[in-house]
Design a protein around this motif. Structure first.
Motif, mmCIF file in Angstrom:
data_model
loop_
_atom_site.group_PDB
_atom_site.id
_atom_site.type_symbol
_atom_site.label_atom_id
_atom_site.label_comp_id
_atom_site.label_asym_id
_atom_site.label_seq_id
_atom_site.Cartn_x
_atom_site.Cartn_y
_atom_site.Cartn_z
ATOM 1 N N VAL A 253 0.853 -1.183 0.000
ATOM 2 C CA VAL A 253 0.000 0.000 0.000
ATOM 3 C C VAL A 253 0.894 1.240 0.000
ATOM 4 C CG1 VAL A 253 -1.742 1.269 1.299
ATOM 5 C CG2 VAL A 253 -1.841 -1.221 1.191
ATOM 6 N N ALA A 254 2.009 1.148 0.693
ATOM 7 C CA ALA A 254 2.992 2.230 0.754
ATOM 8 C C ALA A 254 4.384 1.607 0.793
ATOM 9 C CB ALA A 254 2.761 3.081 2.006
ATOM 10 N N GLU A 255 5.402 2.436 0.688
ATOM 11 C CA GLU A 255 6.767 1.938 0.772
ATOM 12 C C GLU A 255 7.051 1.472 2.195
ATOM 13 O OE1 GLU A 255 11.285 3.608 0.370
ATOM 14 O OE2 GLU A 255 9.717 4.619 -0.743
ATOM 15 N N ARG A 256 7.762 0.354 2.315
ATOM 16 C CA ARG A 256 8.105 -0.194 3.618
ATOM 17 C C ARG A 256 9.365 -1.038 3.516
ATOM 18 N NH1 ARG A 256 4.006 -5.037 4.923
ATOM 19 N NH2 ARG A 256 5.668 -5.449 6.363
ATOM 20 N N ALA A 257 9.789 -1.637 4.598
ATOM 21 C CA ALA A 257 10.954 -2.523 4.608
ATOM 22 C C ALA A 257 10.471 -3.965 4.761
ATOM 23 C CB ALA A 257 11.885 -2.156 5.753
ATOM 24 N N CYS A 258 11.025 -4.853 3.948
ATOM 25 C CA CYS A 258 10.643 -6.265 3.966
ATOM 26 C C CYS A 258 11.871 -7.134 4.180
ATOM 27 C CB CYS A 258 10.012 -6.666 2.634
ATOM 28 S SG CYS A 258 8.443 -5.891 2.292
ATOM 29 N N MET A 259 11.660 -8.291 4.787
ATOM 30 C CA MET A 259 12.731 -9.274 4.894
ATOM 31 C C MET A 259 12.943 -9.906 3.524
ATOM 32 S SD MET A 259 12.068 -11.248 8.513
ATOM 33 C CE MET A 259 10.346 -11.639 8.191
ATOM 34 N N VAL A 260 14.141 -10.413 3.301
ATOM 35 C CA VAL A 260 14.444 -11.157 2.083
ATOM 36 C C VAL A 260 14.562 -12.627 2.498
ATOM 37 C CG1 VAL A 260 16.036 -11.469 0.171
ATOM 38 C CG2 VAL A 260 15.637 -9.170 1.106
ATOM 39 N N VAL A 261 13.590 -13.431 2.042
ATOM 40 C CA VAL A 261 13.522 -14.846 2.404
ATOM 41 C C VAL A 261 13.786 -15.666 1.144
ATOM 42 C CG1 VAL A 261 12.065 -16.689 3.309
ATOM 43 C CG2 VAL A 261 11.890 -14.386 4.266
ATOM 44 N N ASP A 262 14.841 -16.451 1.164
ATOM 45 C CA ASP A 262 15.260 -17.261 0.013
ATOM 46 C C ASP A 262 15.371 -16.429 -1.259
ATOM 47 O OD1 ASP A 262 15.553 -19.550 1.484
ATOM 48 O OD2 ASP A 262 13.589 -20.370 0.991
ATOM 49 N N GLY A 263 15.841 -15.205 -1.119
ATOM 50 C CA GLY A 263 16.066 -14.341 -2.273
ATOM 51 C C GLY A 263 14.850 -13.570 -2.741
ATOM 52 N N TYR A 264 13.708 -13.735 -2.085
ATOM 53 C CA TYR A 264 12.470 -13.052 -2.466
ATOM 54 C C TYR A 264 12.014 -12.124 -1.348
ATOM 55 C CZ TYR A 264 12.193 -16.515 -6.158
ATOM 56 O OH TYR A 264 12.470 -17.286 -7.252
ATOM 57 N N LEU A 265 11.358 -11.050 -1.708
ATOM 58 C CA LEU A 265 10.811 -10.137 -0.713
ATOM 59 C C LEU A 265 9.692 -10.824 0.051
ATOM 60 C CD1 LEU A 265 10.631 -6.831 -2.759
ATOM 61 C CD2 LEU A 265 12.329 -7.482 -1.060
ATOM 62 N N PHE A 266 9.694 -10.676 1.368
ATOM 63 C CA PHE A 266 8.665 -11.273 2.218
ATOM 64 C C PHE A 266 7.998 -10.152 2.991
ATOM 65 C CE2 PHE A 266 7.190 -13.586 6.014
ATOM 66 C CZ PHE A 266 6.388 -14.511 5.372
ATOM 67 N N TYR A 267 6.722 -9.943 2.742
ATOM 68 C CA TYR A 267 5.997 -8.775 3.235
ATOM 69 C C TYR A 267 5.436 -8.932 4.642
ATOM 70 C CZ TYR A 267 6.230 -6.930 -1.491
ATOM 71 O OH TYR A 267 6.681 -6.441 -2.681
ATOM 72 N N ASN A 268 5.420 -10.131 5.195
ATOM 73 C CA ASN A 268 4.835 -10.376 6.516
ATOM 74 C C ASN A 268 5.922 -10.650 7.546
ATOM 75 O OD1 ASN A 268 2.162 -10.246 5.564
ATOM 76 N ND2 ASN A 268 2.343 -12.318 4.771
ATOM 77 N N GLY A 269 5.507 -10.808 8.783
ATOM 78 C CA GLY A 269 6.413 -11.249 9.829
ATOM 79 C C GLY A 269 6.374 -12.760 9.937
#
Length: 84
Positions: A45-61
């Motif tokens: 919805v807006a810019e944020r920081a995401c974890m990188v899980v197995d080389g892919y962006l992961f939007y949740n916790g």
């Protein structure tokens, strides 16, 4: 690539589903994933920081996991098979 990312998202989302109750859940699938040492800029919805899980962006916790920058994590996660 989109299919693998979608599969990873759905599988990891299953980890977050809690059923409650005194019974320990049985796990139908165990997955080993790698969480990168830094957060990446991502857009929802807006810019944020995401974890990188197995080389892919992961939007949740990830339930029970507290990310700290500077460390590469190797996690073993499972998805619950039954709810009482």
């Amino acid at each position: 690539m989109h299919t693998r990312c979608s599969f990873l998202f759905v599988l990891l989302a299953l980890v977050f589903v809690a059923c409650g109750g005194p019974n320990k859940p049985e796990y139908i699938e165990i997955l080993d994933v790698t969480v990168g040492p830094t957060l990446a800029r991502c857009y929802g919805v807006a810019e944020r920081a995401c974890m990188v899980v197995d080389g892919y962006l992961f939007y949740n916790g990830i339930e029970g996991f507290n990310f700290e920058p500077g460390y590469t994590y190797r996690l073993r996660i499972g998805s619950s098979a039954t709810c009482a």
